[in-house]
Design an enzyme around this catalytic site. Structure first.
Site, PDB file in Angstrom:
ATOM      1  N   ASN A  10       0.874  -1.183   0.000  1.00  0.00           N
ATOM      2  CA  ASN A  10       0.000   0.000   0.000  1.00  0.00           C
ATOM      3  C   ASN A  10       0.907   1.227   0.000  1.00  0.00           C
ATOM      4  OD1 ASN A  10      -1.758   2.086   0.565  1.00  0.00           O
ATOM      5  ND2 ASN A  10      -2.210   1.424   2.669  1.00  0.00           N
ATOM      6  N   LYS A  12       0.083   4.298  -0.307  1.00  0.00           N
ATOM      7  CA  LYS A  12      -0.530   5.523   0.249  1.00  0.00           C
ATOM      8  C   LYS A  12      -0.277   6.692  -0.704  1.00  0.00           C
ATOM      9  CE  LYS A  12      -0.056   3.440   4.718  1.00  0.00           C
ATOM     10  NZ  LYS A  12      -0.027   3.558   6.151  1.00  0.00           N
ATOM     11  N   HIS A  96      -9.469   1.234   4.729  1.00  0.00           N
ATOM     12  CA  HIS A  96      -8.198   1.411   5.450  1.00  0.00           C
ATOM     13  C   HIS A  96      -8.420   2.369   6.622  1.00  0.00           C
ATOM     14  CE1 HIS A  96      -4.128   2.695   6.375  1.00  0.00           C
ATOM     15  NE2 HIS A  96      -3.738   1.558   5.839  1.00  0.00           N
ATOM     16  N   GLU A  98      -6.840   4.808   7.693  1.00  0.00           N
ATOM     17  CA  GLU A  98      -6.649   6.241   7.379  1.00  0.00           C
ATOM     18  C   GLU A  98      -7.890   6.811   6.708  1.00  0.00           C
ATOM     19  OE1 GLU A  98      -2.894   5.741   5.391  1.00  0.00           O
ATOM     20  OE2 GLU A  98      -1.992   5.227   7.320  1.00  0.00           O
ATOM     21  N   GLU A 168      -5.376  -4.801  10.632  1.00  0.00           N
ATOM     22  CA  GLU A 168      -4.340  -3.792  10.849  1.00  0.00           C
ATOM     23  C   GLU A 168      -4.633  -3.013  12.137  1.00  0.00           C
ATOM     24  OE1 GLU A 168      -2.274  -2.626   6.919  1.00  0.00           O
ATOM     25  OE2 GLU A 168      -4.013  -1.343   7.164  1.00  0.00           O
ATOM     26  N   GLY A 174       2.591   2.419  10.653  1.00  0.00           N
ATOM     27  CA  GLY A 174       3.555   3.501  10.487  1.00  0.00           C
ATOM     28  C   GLY A 174       4.275   3.896  11.768  1.00  0.00           C
ATOM     29  N   SER A 214       3.465  -1.997  10.290  1.00  0.00           N
ATOM     30  CA  SER A 214       4.917  -2.066  10.488  1.00  0.00           C
ATOM     31  C   SER A 214       5.527  -3.417  10.129  1.00  0.00           C
ATOM     32  CB  SER A 214       5.287  -1.658  11.923  1.00  0.00           C
ATOM     33  OG  SER A 214       4.922  -0.305  12.161  1.00  0.00           O
TER      34      SER A 214
HETATM   35  P1  PGA Z   1       2.941   0.410   7.590  1.00  0.00           P
HETATM   36  O1  PGA Z   1       1.463   0.619   6.969  1.00  0.00           O
HETATM   37  O2  PGA Z   1       3.461  -0.887   7.042  1.00  0.00           O
HETATM   38  O3  PGA Z   1       3.725   1.602   7.123  1.00  0.00           O
HETATM   39  O4  PGA Z   1       2.777   0.352   9.068  1.00  0.00           O
HETATM   40  C1  PGA Z   1       0.573  -0.455   6.795  1.00  0.00           C
HETATM   41  C2  PGA Z   1      -0.731   0.047   6.215  1.00  0.00           C
HETATM   42  O5  PGA Z   1      -1.189   1.134   6.574  1.00  0.00           O
HETATM   43  O6  PGA Z   1      -1.349  -0.642   5.365  1.00  0.00           O
END
Ligand code: PGA
Length: 256
Positions: A10, A12, A96, A98, A168, A174, A214
């Site tokens: 992903n 983003k 997601h 976000e 998640e 992140g 992560s």
């Molecule tokens: P990350 O993000 O691996 O940077 O923690 C995962 C995601 O948001 O799908």
């Protein structure tokens, strides 16, 4: 039950079209012969069409990061499942955290999007997960149950069987803080139980459930060795060819 692992990147809101195409050249070379895991790249909308050409014949699939549920119409700024299919997508990330957090995406909207995606023969990657406050309050299972049940509402068991769900935990996204292998396995097994209750044994046995938050090369093998974890949704570590390839490689080695 053997479920083929999925490693989805992903991106983003990162990478211009030219950066995306540079990545495509790199990943094509780096993943030759690493054929076991299914690999999906989810760039920003602007890079989809050209990446689809660049990935042709590579075995790597393309996904979008969001979608609107209508096919077409006066919905300024939105992108439909028809358009995503036309641009070469076969997967779509839906719900997601976000999107839920910054764009007020509710479980009901997630459900409409999942249905639209499936209705066009695309595969949704439906995200669920608790926030840090929710985990600390001990309501992880309650939150994950509510999101999963609502997201899958009204779907036929065969549709759910072909879907991908990503667990998640929001506090792990992140942040560099991953869920322990055991915590991730336990919540993912719980999600599979919910699917079993709601849609039956075949759906539960076939739906692929990924861990995200992560994920990096160093923690991949531990997570992928757990029986209910069928792959990873990778943010930060999917932006570099080297780390993303390493995650694919370690997954393939662990699950082969
Ligand atoms: P990350 O993000 O691996 O940077 O923690 C995962 C995601 O948001 O799908």
């Amino acid at each position: 039950m053997s479920r083929k692992p999925v490693i989805a990147g992903n991106w983003k809101m990162f990478k211009t079209v030219s950066e995306a195409l540079t990545f495509v050249r790199g990943i094509r070379q780096a993943t030759v012969g690493l054929g076991y895991a299914e690999v999906v790249l989810c760039p920003p909308f602007t890079a989809l069409a050209l990446m689809s050409e660049g990935l042709r014949g590579s075995g790597i699939s393309l996904g979008a990061q969001d979608v609107f549920w209508e096919d077409k119409g006066a919905f300024t700024g939105e992108i439909s499942p028809v358009m995503l299919k036309d641009a070469g997508c076969s997967y779509v990330i839906v719900g997601h955290s976000e999107r839920r957090q910054y764009f007020r995406e509710t479980d009901e909207k997630v459900n409409r999007k999942v249905k639209a995606v499936l209705g066009h023969g695309l595969t949704p990657i439906m995200c669920v997960g608790e926030t840090l406050d929710e985990r600390e309050a001990g309501v992880t299972e309650k939150i994950v149950r509510a999101q999963t049940t609502a997201g899958l509402a009204g779907l036929a068991p065969e549709q759910v069987a072909g879907m991908v769900i990503a667990y998640e935990p929001v506090w792990a996204i992140g942040t560099g803080r991953t869920a322990s292998d055991e915590d991730a396995q336990s919540v993912i097994a719980y999600i599979r139980d919910i699917v079993r209750e709601q849609c039956g044994e075949t759906a539960a046995g076939n739906v692929r459930i990924l861990y995200g938050g992560s994920v990096k090369p160093e923690n991949t093998a531990g997570l992928m060795s757990k029986r209910d974890i069928d792959g990873a949704l990778v943010g930060g570590a999917s932006l570099e060819v080297k780390s993303f390839t390493e995650i694919i490689k370690r997954t393939s080695e662990t699950r082969r």
